[in-house]
Structures are given as C-alpha cells and as structure tokens.
Design a protein around this motif. Structure first.
Motif, PDB file in Angstrom:
ATOM      1  N   ARG A  77       0.809  -1.226   0.000  1.00 45.95           N
ATOM      2  CA  ARG A  77       0.000   0.000   0.000  1.00 45.95           C
ATOM      3  C   ARG A  77       0.843   1.277   0.000  1.00 45.95           C
ATOM      4  N   SER A  78       1.977   1.237   0.659  1.00 50.82           N
ATOM      5  CA  SER A  78       2.780   2.464   0.773  1.00 50.82           C
ATOM      6  C   SER A  78       3.417   2.878  -0.555  1.00 50.82           C
ATOM      7  N   THR A  79       3.713   1.918  -1.422  1.00 49.12           N
ATOM      8  CA  THR A  79       4.345   2.245  -2.709  1.00 49.12           C
ATOM      9  C   THR A  79       3.413   2.074  -3.902  1.00 49.12           C
ATOM     10  N   GLY A  80       2.315   1.331  -3.729  1.00 49.45           N
ATOM     11  CA  GLY A  80       1.407   1.050  -4.836  1.00 49.45           C
ATOM     12  C   GLY A  80       1.858  -0.127  -5.689  1.00 49.45           C
ATOM     13  N   PHE A  81       2.874  -0.855  -5.232  1.00 52.07           N
ATOM     14  CA  PHE A  81       3.399  -1.990  -5.992  1.00 52.07           C
ATOM     15  C   PHE A  81       2.521  -3.219  -5.760  1.00 52.07           C
ATOM     16  N   PHE A  82       2.197  -3.931  -6.852  1.00 54.65           N
ATOM     17  CA  PHE A  82       1.427  -5.172  -6.755  1.00 54.65           C
ATOM     18  C   PHE A  82       2.097  -6.245  -7.589  1.00 54.65           C
ATOM     19  N   TRP A  83       1.779  -7.494  -7.284  1.00 52.83           N
ATOM     20  CA  TRP A  83       2.254  -8.593  -8.111  1.00 52.83           C
ATOM     21  C   TRP A  83       1.298  -9.768  -8.025  1.00 52.83           C
ATOM     22  N   LEU A  84       1.339 -10.555  -9.071  1.00 56.99           N
ATOM     23  CA  LEU A  84       0.588 -11.810  -9.166  1.00 56.99           C
ATOM     24  C   LEU A  84       1.545 -12.887  -9.632  1.00 56.99           C
ATOM     25  N   ARG A  85       1.461 -14.042  -9.016  1.00 57.94           N
ATOM     26  CA  ARG A  85       2.209 -15.210  -9.493  1.00 57.94           C
ATOM     27  C   ARG A  85       1.193 -16.288  -9.831  1.00 57.94           C
ATOM     28  N   GLN A  86       1.435 -16.939 -10.965  1.00 57.65           N
ATOM     29  CA  GLN A  86       0.573 -18.038 -11.382  1.00 57.65           C
ATOM     30  C   GLN A  86       1.436 -19.229 -11.762  1.00 57.65           C
ATOM     31  N   LYS A  87       0.812 -20.393 -11.862  1.00 54.09           N
ATOM     32  CA  LYS A  87       1.586 -21.615 -12.121  1.00 54.09           C
ATOM     33  C   LYS A  87       2.191 -21.645 -13.513  1.00 54.09           C
ATOM     34  N   ALA A  88       1.477 -21.114 -14.487  1.00 54.56           N
ATOM     35  CA  ALA A  88       1.957 -21.149 -15.870  1.00 54.56           C
ATOM     36  C   ALA A  88       1.517 -19.885 -16.598  1.00 54.56           C
ATOM     37  N   LYS A  89       2.176 -19.595 -17.698  1.00 58.58           N
ATOM     38  CA  LYS A  89       1.791 -18.456 -18.521  1.00 58.58           C
ATOM     39  C   LYS A  89       0.386 -18.685 -19.060  1.00 58.58           C
ATOM     40  N   THR A  90      -0.357 -17.602 -19.238  1.00 63.36           N
ATOM     41  CA  THR A  90      -1.700 -17.710 -19.805  1.00 63.36           C
ATOM     42  C   THR A  90      -1.847 -16.708 -20.941  1.00 63.36           C
ATOM     43  N   GLU A  91      -2.828 -16.954 -21.763  1.00 63.09           N
ATOM     44  CA  GLU A  91      -3.132 -16.022 -22.843  1.00 63.09           C
ATOM     45  C   GLU A  91      -4.633 -15.863 -22.938  1.00 63.09           C
ATOM     46  N   CYS A  92      -5.032 -14.708 -23.382  1.00 66.16           N
ATOM     47  CA  CYS A  92      -6.444 -14.394 -23.528  1.00 66.16           C
ATOM     48  C   CYS A  92      -6.646 -13.769 -24.900  1.00 66.16           C
ATOM     49  N   LYS A  93      -7.518 -14.372 -25.693  1.00 69.21           N
ATOM     50  CA  LYS A  93      -7.803 -13.840 -27.018  1.00 69.21           C
ATOM     51  C   LYS A  93      -9.053 -12.974 -26.929  1.00 69.21           C
ATOM     52  N   ILE A  94      -8.896 -11.747 -27.389  1.00 74.42           N
ATOM     53  CA  ILE A  94      -9.992 -10.790 -27.353  1.00 74.42           C
ATOM     54  C   ILE A  94     -10.306 -10.393 -28.789  1.00 74.42           C
ATOM     55  N   HIS A  95     -11.538 -10.591 -29.173  1.00 73.98           N
ATOM     56  CA  HIS A  95     -11.971 -10.453 -30.568  1.00 73.98           C
ATOM     57  C   HIS A  95     -11.501  -9.157 -31.225  1.00 73.98           C
ATOM     58  N   LYS A  96     -11.755  -8.008 -30.637  1.00 69.74           N
ATOM     59  CA  LYS A  96     -11.429  -6.734 -31.284  1.00 69.74           C
ATOM     60  C   LYS A  96     -10.029  -6.225 -30.969  1.00 69.74           C
ATOM     61  N   ILE A  97      -9.318  -6.890 -30.088  1.00 68.65           N
ATOM     62  CA  ILE A  97      -8.010  -6.402 -29.646  1.00 68.65           C
ATOM     63  C   ILE A  97      -6.866  -7.242 -30.194  1.00 68.65           C
ATOM     64  N   GLY A  98      -6.946  -8.538 -29.999  1.00 73.35           N
ATOM     65  CA  GLY A  98      -5.859  -9.446 -30.347  1.00 73.35           C
ATOM     66  C   GLY A  98      -5.642 -10.406 -29.186  1.00 73.35           C
ATOM     67  N   THR A  99      -4.400 -10.758 -28.934  1.00 71.15           N
ATOM     68  CA  THR A  99      -4.080 -11.684 -27.856  1.00 71.15           C
ATOM     69  C   THR A  99      -3.273 -10.967 -26.781  1.00 71.15           C
ATOM     70  N   ILE A 100      -3.610 -11.246 -25.529  1.00 69.10           N
ATOM     71  CA  ILE A 100      -2.857 -10.702 -24.410  1.00 69.10           C
ATOM     72  C   ILE A 100      -2.226 -11.878 -23.683  1.00 69.10           C
ATOM     73  N   TYR A 101      -0.917 -11.778 -23.450  1.00 71.65           N
ATOM     74  CA  TYR A 101      -0.166 -12.832 -22.773  1.00 71.65           C
ATOM     75  C   TYR A 101       0.206 -12.365 -21.370  1.00 71.65           C
ATOM     76  N   PHE A 102       0.022 -13.251 -20.394  1.00 76.15           N
ATOM     77  CA  PHE A 102       0.390 -12.968 -19.012  1.00 76.15           C
ATOM     78  C   PHE A 102       1.459 -13.962 -18.595  1.00 76.15           C
ATOM     79  N   ASP A 103       2.596 -13.453 -18.191  1.00 78.44           N
ATOM     80  CA  ASP A 103       3.718 -14.286 -17.762  1.00 78.44           C
ATOM     81  C   ASP A 103       3.416 -14.906 -16.403  1.00 78.44           C
ATOM     82  N   VAL A 104       4.312 -15.759 -15.929  1.00 78.04           N
ATOM     83  CA  VAL A 104       4.162 -16.413 -14.627  1.00 78.04           C
ATOM     84  C   VAL A 104       4.139 -15.357 -13.514  1.00 78.04           C
TER      85      VAL A 104
END
Length: 147
Positions: free
Chosen positions: A58-85
């Motif tokens: 909260r003091s710096t505004g820094f956030f993080w997420l960890r996941q087991k594997a990389k994921t991708e999301c295909k969005i019809h009007k945008i393209g593909t978004i990739y999220f790293d581990v």
C-alpha cells in the motif's frame, strides 16, 4: 529476473495472499478500488490461470501476481494478451505503470506493455503503452469480447 527481485524487496511490507480464490478476490478488489476495469486483466477469470500469490504494498502502490503457468487471452477486437508467470507493476487511480509480465499481440507484432491509462482521452477509453513507445487507444468495451 528483475521482477522477482522487485517482488522480494516490496514483500517485506506488503499484504500477501496465497491460493487461487484469495488471490482472485483480492486482485479484483484492487482493480475496483483503483478504478481499473477488471476486463483489462482477464487472467483472473481464466480457469487455467492458477493464481498462486498476490501481493500489494500500500505504501508504494506496488502489486504482483504469481501463477503456475503463462496464460493467454484472445480478445476479438483487440488481439491476444499474454500474461507471464509473474505479473507486477505499480497502481494508482486510473493508472498502472512499470508493468512487467504483460504482452499484447496485434496482427503479427507482440509488444510488452508498460503502462495502462484508464479514461484517456475519454472516460470510455483506455490507452495501452508499450515499452517501445507504441500505444493504442481502445474502447474499454472492446476488452469484454473474448473468443
């Protein structure tokens, strides 16, 4: 891994949550608190994205997420978004910056995103900037249409 070092440094004074349900709940809560539409980070809704850890300093505004594997999301009007581990960055009202672990692919070009501005240039739009200085302004509604 610069992201891992940043997470380690920030985690000393951060709220840390573990487990898929808790991570998803707290991350979506964070997006809501800072007026960032949840549709911009659909990885939290993807079943395959097994979120392991979410942290927020909260003091710096820094956030993080960890996941087991990389994921991708295909969005019809945008393209593909990739999220790293590991996805990390700083957040403030209507803005995320110094993002790591997020890439966008449009046509045949994949670029890492470094900043997201919500409500720019108007309330219904979002501006996504890449590390190369290339940016796109999109309607927030465009992110709702996944394939």
């Amino acid at each position: 891994m610069a992201t891992s070092k940043a997470i380690e440094a920030q985690s000393k004074t951060a709220e840390i949550h573990r487990g898929p349900a808790a991570c998803k709940e707290k991350f979506l809560e964070l997006l809501e608190n800072f007026s960032v539409p949840r549709c911009l980070f659909q990885m939290a809704d993807i079943e395959a994205a097994e979120l392991e850890e979410f942290g927020f300093n909260r003091s710096t505004g820094f956030f993080w997420l960890r996941q087991k594997a990389k994921t991708e999301c295909k969005i019809h009007k945008i393209g593909t978004i990739y999220f790293d581990v590991e996805v990390a960055g700083f957040i403030e009202q209507h803005r995320m910056w110094k993002l790591t672990g997020v890439k966008g692919k449009e046509m045949m070009v994949t670029l890492p995103l470094c900043e997201i501005l919500v409500g720019y240039p108007s309330a219904d739009k979002v501006k996504c900037l890449s590390t190369a200085g290339v940016y796109r302004v999109r309607l927030i509604a465009d992110f709702l249409n996944t394939k």
